[in-house]
Design an enzyme around this catalytic site. Structure first.
Site, PDB file in Angstrom:
ATOM      1  N   LYS A  93      19.775  30.705  19.420  1.00  0.00           N
ATOM      2  CA  LYS A  93      19.143  29.627  20.189  1.00  0.00           C
ATOM      3  C   LYS A  93      20.173  28.694  20.831  1.00  0.00           C
ATOM      4  O   LYS A  93      19.883  28.067  21.845  1.00  0.00           O
ATOM      5  CB  LYS A  93      18.163  28.861  19.309  1.00  0.00           C
ATOM      6  CG  LYS A  93      16.975  29.747  18.952  1.00  0.00           C
ATOM      7  CD  LYS A  93      15.843  29.024  18.296  1.00  0.00           C
ATOM      8  CE  LYS A  93      14.637  29.928  18.123  1.00  0.00           C
ATOM      9  NZ  LYS A  93      14.876  31.045  17.156  1.00  0.00           N
ATOM     10  N   ASP A  94      21.378  28.659  20.274  1.00  0.00           N
ATOM     11  CA  ASP A  94      22.452  27.873  20.901  1.00  0.00           C
ATOM     12  C   ASP A  94      22.760  28.356  22.320  1.00  0.00           C
ATOM     13  O   ASP A  94      23.214  27.574  23.157  1.00  0.00           O
ATOM     14  CB  ASP A  94      23.751  27.986  20.098  1.00  0.00           C
ATOM     15  CG  ASP A  94      23.694  27.231  18.772  1.00  0.00           C
ATOM     16  OD1 ASP A  94      22.985  26.212  18.689  1.00  0.00           O
ATOM     17  OD2 ASP A  94      24.371  27.677  17.825  1.00  0.00           O
TER      18      ASP A  94
END
Ligand SMILES: *Cc1c(COP(=O)(O)O)cnc(C)c1O
Length: 483
Positions: free
Chosen positions: A126-127
């Site tokens: 998700k980064d």
């Protein structure tokens, strides 16, 4: 580039990338998609092959956001995709690749590799998108002299990715609710050790659902929401999806020598955000053979791709598994694919998702539409706790590589869809350290801990404990926004 809603409302209105950046659902409850997918030319594909990640991201994003001046967008991607931000696992020169490809071996005649997407600050994929969102939000808010208070609930991955993306950003505050004492020590420390004054961790005395209910209650208070500029960054955010398109190109270039070759991707899936980006890459003309959707025991998506039946699960039928970031009862980005599958017919999409709300699902098997799933390259499979453990052990023994539980689900299902001569790229979505308990169960040893995270759990923590009461959360927001 104009955007439209999958349910058709406001057709003919103009929505730019910036218009939809800070919002969520379209007014009619649909999801935004570009009016048409930009196609990538053979010349571009050749030129892009050697670009650094940040510049590849610029080329792809600029096709979707022509309302942002090119020099601004280039500065944003260069600020986001740096070796310094993505060096948390590999401290060597490969960090500059942002998403290095790790070759495992050849199985059934297919080269098998992991695309590393979890080398960012919170050790989960998700980064990849959220770091860009942080910079895009800051840019868009500054441009309009606005501020935003992001309110969310998390049981782990999403909340920490949002906090690490927004920390220190001007014009943005984050109020993140998490269940008090219910997250792992590592996850808790990751979030609560942040000391940035614009990040507020609220430990709710209750379970995750209590935290989520509070977010819903606050968001449904429209006057409060408007006055305190409450927003979200959930997985339906279009900019998150489009930022994820980039690494499908990057992975393709790393696994092939020429643009004549095709590759397949396997994607550990929950809300269908990650694999939706793969679908978009394919629609843009990236030579993708198969998109393999891998689920855990919560197999809503696998059921659909096997049978044509989309059946959302009730809370009691949603299992808590050892790949918890895929524990979903319905897949919030799935509507985007259904829109394309149905030949972009908003009236039918509206009807089908009404059926989801009223009858719990829909069945495309009888109509001719489901047969077209194959044209879009989709196939699927599911995993279980036992096959997860088995895969973690096998990959560790055979390839001397430790993988996390979600990536293991991907690899298990990828092996069921190998085709001789076609590279299979499995997306690595998290680091094993985040799911230590299952790693210990599988391997009888501690998960690898990247050096940057040594001593994380003993750092001072900053958080506020509140009862599961929406009013108390509102009071806290008021007190901390100078309102
Ligand atoms: C969020 C997440 C997923 C699921 O991704 P979707 O985009 O929701 O399909 C898979 N693995 C990990 C580790 C995640 O954090």
């Amino acid at each position: 580039m104009n955007y439209l809603s999958t349910r058709g409302a406001g057709a003919g209105e103009r929505h730019t990338f910036s218009d939809i950046l800070l919002g969520g659902l379209a007014k009619d409850g649909g999801l935004y998609l570009p009016a048409e997918y930009p196609r990538v030319s053979a010349e571009e594909l050749t030129r892009w092959r050697t670009l650094p990640y940040a510049d590849l991201a610029f080329e792809i994003l600029s096709k979707f956001s022509d309302d942002i001046p090119a020099e601004d967008l280039r500065a944003l991607t260069r600020k986001t995709y740096t070796a310094a931000t993505y060096c948390n696992v590999r401290a060597d020169e490969s960090a500059a690749q942002i998403t290095p490809l790790k070759t495992l071996g050849v199985e059934n005649g297919a080269p098998l590799a992991l695309l590393e997407l979890s080398n960012g600050p919170t050790l989960a994929f998700k980064d990849m998108a959220m770091q860009l969102i942080g910079n895009l939000f800051e840019y868009a808010l500054a441009k309009h002299g606005e501020t935003l208070n992001i309110l969310g609930a998390t049981s782990g991955d999403t909340g920490s990715a949002a906090e690490y993306a927004m920390r220190g950003k001007k014009g943005v505050r984050v109020f993140m609710l998490s269940p008090h004492k219910k997250m792992s020590a590592f996850q808790t420390a990751q979030m609560y050790s942040l000391q940035d004054p614009n990040i507020f961790n609220i430990a709710v005395e209750g379970v995750f659902d209590d935290a989520q209910d509070i977010v819903k209650a606050v968001s449904n208070d429209h006057a409060f929401k408007a006055k305190y500029k409450i927003g979200t960054v959930n997985s339906i955010n279009w900019a998150r999806v489009v930022a994820q398109v980039v690494y499908y190109f990057k992975g393709y270039f790393a696994a092939t020598k020429s643009n004549e070759e095709r590759v397949s991707f396997t994607v550990p899936s929950g809300n269908f955000g990650n694999v939706c980006a793969g679908h978009i890459a394919r629609m843009m003309g990236l030579p993708i053979e198969k998109l393999v959707v891998a689920t855990n025991e919560n197999d809503v998506l696998d059921e659909f791709f096997r049978t044509g039946i989309y059946r959302v699960r009730k809370a009691a039928e949603t299992y808590h598994t050892s790949s918890p970031s895929m524990d979903i009862s319905k897949a919030s980005n799935f509507e985007r694919f259904v829109f394309d599958l149905l030949g972009r017919d908003p009236a039918r999409v509206l009807q089908l998702f009404r059926d989801v709300e009223e009858k719990g699902g829909f069945d495309l098997a009888a109509s001719g539409d489901f047969a077209r799933v194959e044209e879009f390259g989709f196939v699927s499979g599911r995993s279980s706790h036992d096959s997860r453990l088995e895969t973690i052990r096998d990959v560790f023994e055979r390839y001397d590589t430790m993988i996390d539980t979600h990536t293991a689900d991907g690899l298990k299902v990828a092996r069921e869809h190998l085709q001789p001569g076609i590279p299979m790229i499995v997306l690595e979505t998290a680091q094993p350290i985040k799911f230590g308990e299952t790693i210990r169960e599988a391997l009888l040893r501690e998960p690898e801990r990247p050096a940057a995270f040594s001593g994380l759990e003993s750092l001072p923590q900053r958080f506020e404990v509140l009862p599961a009461d929406a009013q108390r959360v509102k009071d806290f927001i008021v007190a901390n926004t100078g309102g």
